[in-house]
Enzyme design. Structure first.
Site, short mmCIF file in Angstrom:
data_model
loop_
_atom_site.label_atom_id
_atom_site.label_comp_id
_atom_site.label_asym_id
_atom_site.label_seq_id
_atom_site.Cartn_x
_atom_site.Cartn_y
_atom_site.Cartn_z
N ASP A 37 -0.13 33.29 165.33
CA ASP A 37 -0.63 34.30 164.39
C ASP A 37 -0.09 34.05 163.00
O ASP A 37 -0.78 34.26 162.01
CB ASP A 37 -0.25 35.71 164.87
N ARG B 62 7.38 35.18 160.54
CA ARG B 62 8.14 36.35 160.98
C ARG B 62 8.54 36.21 162.45
O ARG B 62 8.33 35.17 163.06
CB ARG B 62 7.36 37.63 160.71
N ASP B 63 9.07 37.29 162.98
CA ASP B 63 9.58 37.26 164.35
C ASP B 63 8.44 37.37 165.36
O ASP B 63 8.46 38.22 166.24
CB ASP B 63 10.60 38.40 164.53
N GLU B 64 7.42 36.54 165.20
CA GLU B 64 6.32 36.44 166.17
C GLU B 64 6.01 34.97 166.39
O GLU B 64 6.51 34.37 167.30
CB GLU B 64 5.08 37.22 165.69
N ASP C 221 -6.50 36.05 167.46
CA ASP C 221 -6.51 35.35 166.19
C ASP C 221 -7.19 33.98 166.37
O ASP C 221 -8.03 33.57 165.57
CB ASP C 221 -5.08 35.17 165.67
N TRP D 36 -9.45 39.50 172.22
CA TRP D 36 -8.26 38.69 172.42
C TRP D 36 -8.47 37.84 173.69
O TRP D 36 -8.53 36.61 173.63
CB TRP D 36 -7.02 39.58 172.54
N GLU E 60 -2.60 38.41 156.17
CA GLU E 60 -2.89 39.20 157.37
C GLU E 60 -3.76 40.41 157.05
O GLU E 60 -4.61 40.81 157.83
CB GLU E 60 -1.57 39.68 157.98
N HIS F 56 -1.76 34.26 157.81
CA HIS F 56 -2.41 34.68 159.04
C HIS F 56 -3.85 34.21 158.91
O HIS F 56 -4.53 34.60 157.97
CB HIS F 56 -2.42 36.20 159.05
C1 BGC Z 1 -0.13 39.69 165.34
C2 BGC Z 1 -1.59 39.49 165.37
C3 BGC Z 1 -2.13 39.95 166.64
C4 BGC Z 1 -1.83 41.40 166.73
C5 BGC Z 1 -2.39 42.04 167.93
C6 BGC Z 1 0.16 41.14 165.51
O1 BGC Z 1 1.50 41.44 165.47
O2 BGC Z 1 0.46 39.16 164.23
O3 BGC Z 1 -2.27 38.85 164.46
O4 BGC Z 1 -3.38 39.57 166.97
O5 BGC Z 1 -0.45 41.65 166.63
O6 BGC Z 1 -1.74 43.16 168.21
#
Ligand code: BGC
Length: 907
Positions: free
Chosen positions: A437, A441-443, A450, A501, A713, A734
């Site tokens: 995504d 960051r912390d992801e 996405d 998704w 984003e 994003h």
């Molecule tokens: C992500 C996304 C993702 C979304 C769905 C986010 O935190 O960065 O792009 O698809 O959560 O919940």
């Protein structure tokens, strides 16, 4: 005629191929137009031994021809000869080769080894082995992977050019290994050293900042197969004879960054343990490795208003900074990363959330080159501390999966070019072994939605066949009929099954098939594709509709921006069922392609039943849509769900909704990829053009005007006053809204594939106001397609390239019908019928756009003094002139005069 770009499983002369029936592809070049392949022959041999002769096959197939000879042997070099004859009787021939790896993972004899360091030790272990060789080596191949992220050295030299290997997969089911030819690097006395960082395996991942998703200890797995010149073989493998110690790297975490102490490294010695490990999970890496694809110099070195020293690399990107420095012994240098500066010009780290992204280096007093090993950062700026009295050289290294760039898109408008650049950088920043995504960051997780919405655009910009084929295997591995398809893959969140998704399971294999003609990805994905549809069917109500469970909806749509759940105003189950229908139809088509007649009928029946229920549920008898949002209307039209008679009314709903938003979109992740397609395909292309060219919030060019170098984003990640969205979810890299790229290539440049792999395609450019020249190129499996148009000075110029062995239908703008073209390059020039100038500014232009032109402002001031000071003018900015005229019809002559003058100008 010439044969070129021969690939085997998308690679040139692959090493370590572990595909039993590899596929051969080639491209043809010819000086003659209308060239097609008439016949081919593929011969595969192992020195003097013939292993496959396809014979002369009368066929125009030149991509993905499957090997059909005897079983291939492990670690064997095969030579391939391809001969092709074309329709003009010309013959071309070329040779290539491939070397196999190890087909059966159980044939590996190495063990996965770990260490016995205390859990408090954060330093990555270095697994080492010394050995001597006393005979001349003919060939040495190393197979290596880890539980964690590794770097391998042989005799102090890094092996390979790859970073963050072995990449990220659903480790418990699939662990990629890499293969390197190390023949040249071996000497008499040798040392192998594998350093393993926590990586995705054991490190912190996910916004809950939890670690140990796959295991709490890292491990290394290596097998070096040596073949001596005298024919004897030797194998060196990771086992309990290896040693383990820590080194200069004190800690390294993907989100947190890395610390290296080269001054007083704490060397701890431990014991090697053989770890339980299931070798059947081993798979040869099939996608391109992560590499440094570009090095960028500092564009500005400055002191921020708050006194901090910052460096700007001019581009938001993913990777790290390499530092060349001669510090004092013990001197501590700190490099921090950020995507953006705040409105005062100070370093702004909030978009990283908990991912602090700090690299710390302690110098040993010599000239050194530092870079992190087991982390990466999403950044444009760095903040540096501790650099007093030292000269340092900084280079930003851009890291991502090293996919081949296939598309280019340029126009006469610099802002649109910047948008295209932002889209491409969004892909570069987020295609790092898995489609993430965001990179900062912390992801940085493999969010399926996405990737799903961006997949078509991705496939215009880069060859994503190996990248997505690999990732789809993890999608399949982490999905099941019981739970459905995860929201992130590799799945570390344990949450499953939201429409748009989870639909990735069907959409992405379909895109890969369409773009590359690759049927195998459909075969490999068949189970997960149909099980996703079956999952929905199992959760549907009696009438066939899916009305339960968590849904992300039209994620981040603006029509419900203030809502806490961020899912937009469109009915979530309308979206869910629209996608359900879309993927059911794709599964039906896939069944047909794979010769599964019974299944094709079953999914057709399912489709018909759900569509009828959908129409009952979501459209009134008079064709009114239940959710009158932009996305509700878009899905109805794009997925062809509305009853034919209702389409007109639904288009009107869409157009009215856009007008009500003062000619702006309000769509989120789901509606955005399709909004312009729907408008262009249903007679409202001018509105699609207006949406693309808008420069005020919300629009694509708004971010460009605010200095974006990647896709944000949110439509308003940075607000007009320079402050930030503070919802706690605000990445500046994003790619989801970059999904407009598909429409830019497809509708504006007009390149549309009509059969898999672009064997046949359409070129149908559609002009838009504000652009008078567009050039797009696309490297397809058959070669390069190009579409170039100019619409200027009452003239239209069109240039197109059609690759050998393909056929195009060209629709010349403002002419009727189409021209069928065989391979070649074609040029057309003709007078335009319409007043071309009006393509730029017309009564459909918004008042705001007109007012951006100083000439217009001057004319208004001269011809209608005081008019622009009226407070109503601000309200009118988002309206088209036609709308404004509704309120002030007398102003028509004034507006027409202004437009005519503007259209005479060159912009
Ligand atoms: C992500 C996304 C993702 C979304 C769905 C986010 O935190 O960065 O792009 O698809 O959560 O919940």
């Amino acid at each position: 005629m010439k044969l070129y770009d021969i690939t085997i499983e998308y690679q040139t002369e692959p090493l370590g191929l572990a595909v039993k029936r590899p596929r051969f592809s080639w491209k043809l070049a010819s000086g003659q137009n209308d060239t097609v392949q008439k016949a081919y022959q593929v011969i595969v041999s192992n020195d003097d031994l013939l292993v496959w002769d396809s014979g002369k096959v009368e066929s125009d197939q030149s991509i993905l021809i499957e090997y059909a000879g005897a079983d291939l042997e492990d670690e064997t070099n095969y030579q391939v000869k391809i001969t092709v004859e074309d329709n003009h009787g010309e013959i071309a021939e070329a040779v290539t080769q491939f070397t196999t790896g190890i087909f059966n993972p159980q044939d590996f004899v190495a063990d996965m080894i770990g260490h016995n360091f205390d859990a408090s030790v954060t330093a990555p272990p270095i697994f080492k082995k010394s050995f001597t060789l006393d005979k001349a080596v003919d060939k040495a191949t190393v197979y290596v992977t880890s539980q964690g992220v590794y770097e391998l050295e042989l005799n102090g030299q890094r092996v390979g050019q790859d970073y963050l290997a072995p990449g990220w997969t659903s480790y418990n089911k699939r662990l990629q290994y890499q293969i390197y030819d190390v023949t040249e690097a071996l000497t008499e006395n040798n040392e192998l050293a594998v350093t393993v960082g926590q990586g995705w395996y054991a490190g912190i991942m996910g916004f809950e900042m939890k670690n140990h998703h796959y295991g709490d200890r890292v491990g290394a797995f290596l097998q070096l197969n040596i073949c001596y010149e005298d024919g004897r073989k030797e194998i060196i493998v990771t086992d309990e004879t290896w040693s383990v110690e820590t080194g200069a790297i004190k800690s390294s975490e993907i989100y947190l960054g890395e610390t290296i102490d080269s001054y007083q490294p704490q060397i701890l010695k431990g014991n090697v343990l053989v770890l339980p490990f299931d070798k059947t999970t081993l798979v040869a890496q099939e996608n391109e490795p992560v590499r440094i694809t570009e090095r960028r110099e500092v564009v500005a070195d400055f002191i921020a208003p708050n006194g901090e020293r910052l460096l700007d690399f001019g581009q938001n990107m993913t990777g790290w900074v390499e530092l060349k420095v001669k510090g004092k012994a013990g001197q501590k240098l700190v490099v921090e990363h950020a995507e953006v500066l705040d409105k005062d010009g100070n370093f702004y780290k909030e978009t990283l959330r908990q991912a602090v992204s700090v690299d710390t280096y302690i110098c040993d007093g010599t000239e050194q080159v530092f870079r992190p090993h087991f982390t990466f950062h999403g950044f444009r700026y760095i903040r540096i501390t501790g650099f007093e009295d030292v000269n340092a050289n900084f280079t930003a290294c851009v890291l991502h999966s090293d996919m081949k760039q296939t598309g280019t898109f340029t126009t006469s408008n610099p802002k649109i070019n910047q948008l295209q650049s932002n889209i491409r950088w969004g892909q570069r920043g987020n295609f790092l072994d898995v489609p993430t995504d965001c990179p900062q960051r912390d992801e940085r997780l493999g969010w399926t939605g996405d990737a799903q919405v961006f997949s078509w655009t991705a496939a215009y910009n880069y060859n994503v066949a190996p990248f997505f084929s690999k990732w789809m295997k993890d999608v399949a591995a982490d999905s099941s009929l019981e739970k459905g398809v995860p929201h992130v893959v590799p799945d570390i969140l344990g949450s499953y099954s939201s429409s748009a998704w989870s639909d990735v399971a069907v959409v992405v294999p379909w895109v890969v098939y369409q773009v590359y003609g690759d049927l195998r990805v459909l075969e490999d994905s068949w189970t997960v594709m149909h099980e996703w549809v079956d999952y929905i069917a199992n959760h549907a109500e009696d009438n066939g509709l899916w009305m339960s469970g968590f849904q992300y909806g039209d994620w981040l749509a603006l029509d419900k921006e203030e809502s806490a759940d961020r899912t937009g105003a469109t009915d979530k189950y309308l979206i869910a069922n629209a996608y359900y229908l879309y993927v059911t139809d794709l599964v039906r088509q896939t069944a047909q392609l794979l010769g599964k007649k019974k299944e094709a009928t079953t999914y057709q029946q399912l489709y018909d039943r759900v569509l009828a229920a959908f129409q009952d549920e979501y459209y009134t008898k008079t064709g009114r849509i239940v959710s009158e949002t932009q996305t509700g209307a878009i899905l109805s039209l794009y997925f062809n769900l509305a009853r034919p008679n209702d389409r007109g009314r639904i288009l009107k709903t869409l157009v009215t909704n856009i007008e009500n938003h003062k000619n702006h979109l309000s769509t989120g992740f789901v509606g955005t990829p399709y909004i312009n397609h729907v408008l262009s395909e249903n007679g409202a292309h001018d509105i699609a053009g207006t949406l693309l060219m808008r420069e005020d919030y919300p629009s694509w060019l708004y971010a460009v005007n605010m200095g974006a170098t990647t896709i944000w984003e949110r439509w308003n990640s940075i607000k007009p006053d320079g402050t930030f969205d503070e919802s706690g979810m605000n990445s500046l890299n994003h790619y989801a809204y970059g999904s407009i790229g598909d429409w830019m290539y497809r509708k504006v440049a007009g390149i549309n594939q009509t059969s898999p792999g672009y064997k046949t395609f359409v070129i149908k450019p559609l002009f838009i106001k504000g652009l008078d020249e567009v050039t797009a190129t696309l490297e397809t499996p058959y070669g390069e397609i190009s579409s170039h148009w100019i619409c200027r000075d009452s003239q239209i110029i069109i240039d197109v390239t059609v690759p050998v062995n393909t056929t195009a239908q060209l629709y010349l703008p403002e002419k009727d019908g189409f021209i069928t073209l065989g391979s070649g390059q074609y040029h057309y020039e003709y007078e335009t019928n319409t007043d071309l100038a009006l393509l730029r500014f017309s009564l459909e232009s918004t008042f705001g756009d007109i007012l951006e032109q100083p000439l217009a402002v001057a004319m208004f001031n001269q011809m209608a003094p005081g008019m622009l000071d009226n407070p109503m003018i601000d309200m009118a900015r988002g309206m088209t002139l036609v709308e404004v005229l509704g309120a002030a019809p007398d102003a028509r002559p004034l507006y027409e005069a202004v437009i005519n003058e503007l259209n005479k100008q060159e912009f």
